[in-house]
Structure formats: structure tokens, C-alpha cells
Design a protein around this motif. Structure first.
Motif, PDB file in Angstrom:
ATOM      1  N   GLU A   1      21.816 -13.629 -36.813  1.00  0.00           N
ATOM      2  CA  GLU A   1      20.838 -12.954 -35.965  1.00  0.00           C
ATOM      3  C   GLU A   1      20.072 -11.844 -36.680  1.00  0.00           C
ATOM      4  OE1 GLU A   1      22.606 -10.847 -32.748  1.00  0.00           O
ATOM      5  OE2 GLU A   1      24.377 -10.254 -33.886  1.00  0.00           O
ATOM      6  N   ASN A   2      20.660 -11.269 -37.734  1.00  0.00           N
ATOM      7  CA  ASN A   2      19.997 -10.166 -38.424  1.00  0.00           C
ATOM      8  C   ASN A   2      19.204 -10.626 -39.648  1.00  0.00           C
ATOM      9  OD1 ASN A   2      22.295 -10.890 -39.786  1.00  0.00           O
ATOM     10  ND2 ASN A   2      22.997  -8.803 -40.212  1.00  0.00           N
ATOM     11  N   TYR A   3      19.054 -11.949 -39.840  1.00  0.00           N
ATOM     12  CA  TYR A   3      18.267 -12.424 -40.974  1.00  0.00           C
ATOM     13  C   TYR A   3      16.785 -12.201 -40.671  1.00  0.00           C
ATOM     14  CZ  TYR A   3      16.997 -15.234 -45.010  1.00  0.00           C
ATOM     15  OH  TYR A   3      16.498 -15.652 -46.227  1.00  0.00           O
ATOM     16  N   PRO A   4      16.017 -11.612 -41.586  1.00  0.00           N
ATOM     17  CA  PRO A   4      14.601 -11.270 -41.322  1.00  0.00           C
ATOM     18  C   PRO A   4      13.762 -12.500 -40.980  1.00  0.00           C
ATOM     19  CG  PRO A   4      15.393 -10.178 -43.313  1.00  0.00           C
ATOM     20  CD  PRO A   4      16.450 -11.160 -42.929  1.00  0.00           C
ATOM     21  N   SER A   5      12.958 -12.388 -39.929  1.00  0.00           N
ATOM     22  CA  SER A   5      12.110 -13.511 -39.507  1.00  0.00           C
ATOM     23  C   SER A   5      11.115 -13.905 -40.584  1.00  0.00           C
ATOM     24  CB  SER A   5      11.359 -13.143 -38.220  1.00  0.00           C
ATOM     25  OG  SER A   5      12.251 -12.996 -37.143  1.00  0.00           O
TER      26      SER A   5
ATOM     27  N   GLN B   1      24.958 -14.554 -31.866  1.00  0.00           N
ATOM     28  CA  GLN B   1      24.974 -14.056 -33.238  1.00  0.00           C
ATOM     29  C   GLN B   1      24.210 -14.938 -34.216  1.00  0.00           C
ATOM     30  OE1 GLN B   1      28.953 -14.158 -34.896  1.00  0.00           O
ATOM     31  NE2 GLN B   1      29.549 -15.879 -33.579  1.00  0.00           N
ATOM     32  N   TYR B   2      23.573 -15.990 -33.695  1.00  0.00           N
ATOM     33  CA  TYR B   2      22.790 -16.880 -34.551  1.00  0.00           C
ATOM     34  C   TYR B   2      21.376 -17.045 -34.000  1.00  0.00           C
ATOM     35  CZ  TYR B   2      27.467 -18.228 -36.152  1.00  0.00           C
ATOM     36  OH  TYR B   2      28.755 -18.210 -36.626  1.00  0.00           O
ATOM     37  N   ASN B   3      20.430 -17.386 -34.893  1.00  0.00           N
ATOM     38  CA  ASN B   3      19.058 -17.727 -34.525  1.00  0.00           C
ATOM     39  C   ASN B   3      18.713 -19.098 -35.079  1.00  0.00           C
ATOM     40  OD1 ASN B   3      18.720 -15.248 -33.296  1.00  0.00           O
ATOM     41  ND2 ASN B   3      17.573 -14.345 -34.993  1.00  0.00           N
ATOM     42  N   ILE B   4      17.981 -19.875 -34.286  1.00  0.00           N
ATOM     43  CA  ILE B   4      17.439 -21.147 -34.752  1.00  0.00           C
ATOM     44  C   ILE B   4      15.927 -21.001 -34.809  1.00  0.00           C
ATOM     45  CG2 ILE B   4      17.134 -23.599 -34.258  1.00  0.00           C
ATOM     46  CD1 ILE B   4      19.814 -23.582 -32.834  1.00  0.00           C
TER      47      ILE B   4
END
Length: 308
Positions: free
Chosen positions: A76-80, A57-60
Motif C-alpha cells: 500500500e505504501n509503494y509510490p503510485s 495493505q495491498y494495492n492493485i
């Protein structure tokens, strides 16, 4: 809710944390992500300049430039596009605030912790997209990400107890294969590095001159030892090779620099009868100083070429 949770600034060559968010969640998921932060920090010099690690559920996300890496953790849903705009803004402010000499010579962790004030302000703006400036050219960033997407690091590429396993960075989406080590850029030159380079050239020139004088003596006196000539020219070659190692990146660069220093020491030991103690001390000290500067000047991440 999509949002940025934390961010940190890390030195690429050794993973030393320079600054970081001080208000982070203590949940189990966040603690696990902080372990990933530490594991990634140890291998930043081996990774492309723009990467993403998806951890459930997270992105680094992180970018590296001029020997410093800017890392952030988001949902995880935050825009790249917003994530890399955020990192780019951190990078520009950090480069403006701190010079390369300070970041290269920093010893203790979090010595730029005051930078967290800027991280917090920027994080708040990016977590409230309505407050973002309309001057931000998100379209350019979106295009850049499509043309050169971040390298996707999978969780399976991370080691568990011992940190990182081998990360195959030969393939980088959007750019094909990464250049081999000899084409990798090094960190900017520092004043001590310039001094060591000039002194190495001076030692090489002194050895070369003494080598020609030794040849003249050999021609005039058949009793002279030709091995002295070899020792002088080997010393010249070693000094010039130290200059080459300082300027260019090669495989096993640190090991080569230590072997070259060893050769300088051996040559000066052999030339003990032809040089006084001060001359020997000068040549060996310059060799050691140049070896240190080669060790300190490490490869850097490629400077991002996107504009926001």
C-alpha cells in the motif's frame, strides 16, 4: 517495506491471462489479492484505462492499451508514480515483443509466459529504487497522475462469489464523464477483418445491382414479383450495416450483428429461385464471416498518453 509483489498481462476483451509472475507469495492476503486479479480481469473492457484498487495493505494498479491490460500488485505504501512507470515499461516491451495478431488470436492461457523473464527483471529494478535509471522522467509521470488520477475502485464494488457487480465508471477522476459507448475505440483491424469488410461491400454491391435489374424486369414485365426487389435491397442494407458495425462501436453491437446475419439468411432464402447454390453459399458464408469478425473486434482500453 514498499515493493512490487507480482504482475500479469491480460487480454481486455475476455480476461485471458497472457503472462504473469510465477513467483508469488502463498500467504492468505496474497491469495485474496489474486482473486481480485481474476475478478478485475472479467470487467477490464468496462473500466477506464488506468485504475487502482486498494485492498487493505495491498494495492492493485493496472493500465489498458490496444486490447491488453497490464496489472500489478504492490504494498500500500509503494509510490503510485513508480507503479505506473513500471506498468508503462511492461506495456512498451510487450508491444515491441508481440504483435497484435498474436495477442488477438491467442487461445490458451499464459501462452506468453516467457515474458515473465522481463517482468522479473523489471520488478527487481523497481524494488530497488537506487538502481533505477536517472533518465526516467518521474516528474512528467507525477504531473500526469495529478492531472488525470487513476480511477479508484473500491472493494465494495467487487462481488463476492459471483465476481463483479456493476462498476459505475461514468465518473473518472481528472477527466469528467467517460464517453458513451458509440465513441469507444475498437481494437486495431486485422487482415481477416479487412477481407470480411471488402467481401461484405462486394455482396452489398451485387445485391444492389441485382435489385436494379429486378426493377427493370418489373417495369418490362408486370408479372414480376416486387418482393424480389425488396429482398435484394434489404440484403444490400444488411451487408452495408455489417460494414458499419465492424468499423464503429455501438450499443448491443454483437446482438445487432447476429440479427443482421439472420436478415441476410432470410433474404437469400427468399431469393432461392433467382440464385444458384454457389451464389447462396457465397452470400451466407460472407455474412457469417463478417459476423465473426465483428464479434472478435472488441472495444479497447484507451492508449495511455503519459511519457516516461
Amino acid at each position: 517495506m514498499s515493493m512490487i509483489l507480482s504482475a500479469s498481462v491480460v487480454r481486455v476483451r475476455d480476461g485471458l491471462p497472457l503472462s504473469a509472475s510465477t513467483d508469488y507469495d502463498q500467504s492468505t492476503g496474497m491469495q485474496e489479492c489474486r482473486k481480485y486479479f481474476k475478478m478485475l480481469s472479467k470487467k477490464l473492457s468496462q473500466l477506464p484505462d488506468r485504475c487502482t484498487l486498494k485492498t487493505g495493505q495491498y494495492n492493485i494498479n493496472f493500465i489498458s492499451s490496444l486490447g491488453v491490460s497490464y496489472m500489478m500488485l504492490c504494498t500500500e505504501n509503494y509510490p503510485s508514480v513508480l507503479a505506473f512507470c513500471f506498468l508503462d515499461e511492461l506495456q512498451k516491451e510487450f508491444i515491441t515483443t508481440y504483435n497484435m495478431m498474436k495477442t488477438n488470436t491467442a487461445i490458451r492461457p499464459y501462452c506468453f509466459i516467457e515474458f515473465d523473464n522481463f517482468i522479473q527483471r523489471t520488478k527487481q529494478r523497481y524494488n530497488n529504487t537506487r538502481s533505477l535509471s536517472t533518465k526516467m522522467n518521474l516528474a512528467d509521470m507525477q504531473t500526469e497522475i495529478k492531472l488525470r488520477p487513476p480511477y479508484q475502485i473500491s472493494v465494495s464494488e467487487l462481488g463476492s462469489a459471483n465476481g463483479f457487480s456493476h462498476v459505475p465508471v461514468g465518473e473518472y477522476k481528472g477527466t469528467g464523464k467517460i464517453s458513451a459507448a458509440p465513441h469507444q475505440r475498437l481494437e486495431p483491424v486485422t487482415l481477416p477483418g479487412i477481407v470480411s469488410f471488402v467481401l461484405s461491400l462486394l455482396c452489398g454491391a451485387l445485391n444492389l445491382i441485382r435489385g436494379f435489374h429486378a426493377i427493370e424486369s418489373l417495369l418490362q414485365n408486370e408479372g414480376e414479383d416486387f418482393s424480389y426487389v425488396i429482398a435484394f435491397f434489404l440484403g444490400t442494407a444488411a451487408c452495408l450495416y455489417q460494414c458499419y458495425l465492424f468499423v464503429y462501436y455501438t450499443g448491443w453491437r454483437n446482438a445487432k450483428s447476429f440479427l443482421t446475419f439472420g436478415l441476410i439468411c432470410l433474404c437469400n432464402m427468399y431469393l432461392y429461385e433467382l440464385r444458384n447454390l454457389w451464389q447462396l453459399f457465397f452470400h451466407v458464408t460472407v455474412g457469417a464471416f463478417s459476423t465473426l469478425q465483428i464479434r472478435l473486434r472488441q472495444p479497447q482500453g484507451k492508449s495511455p498518453d503519459y511519457n516516461v
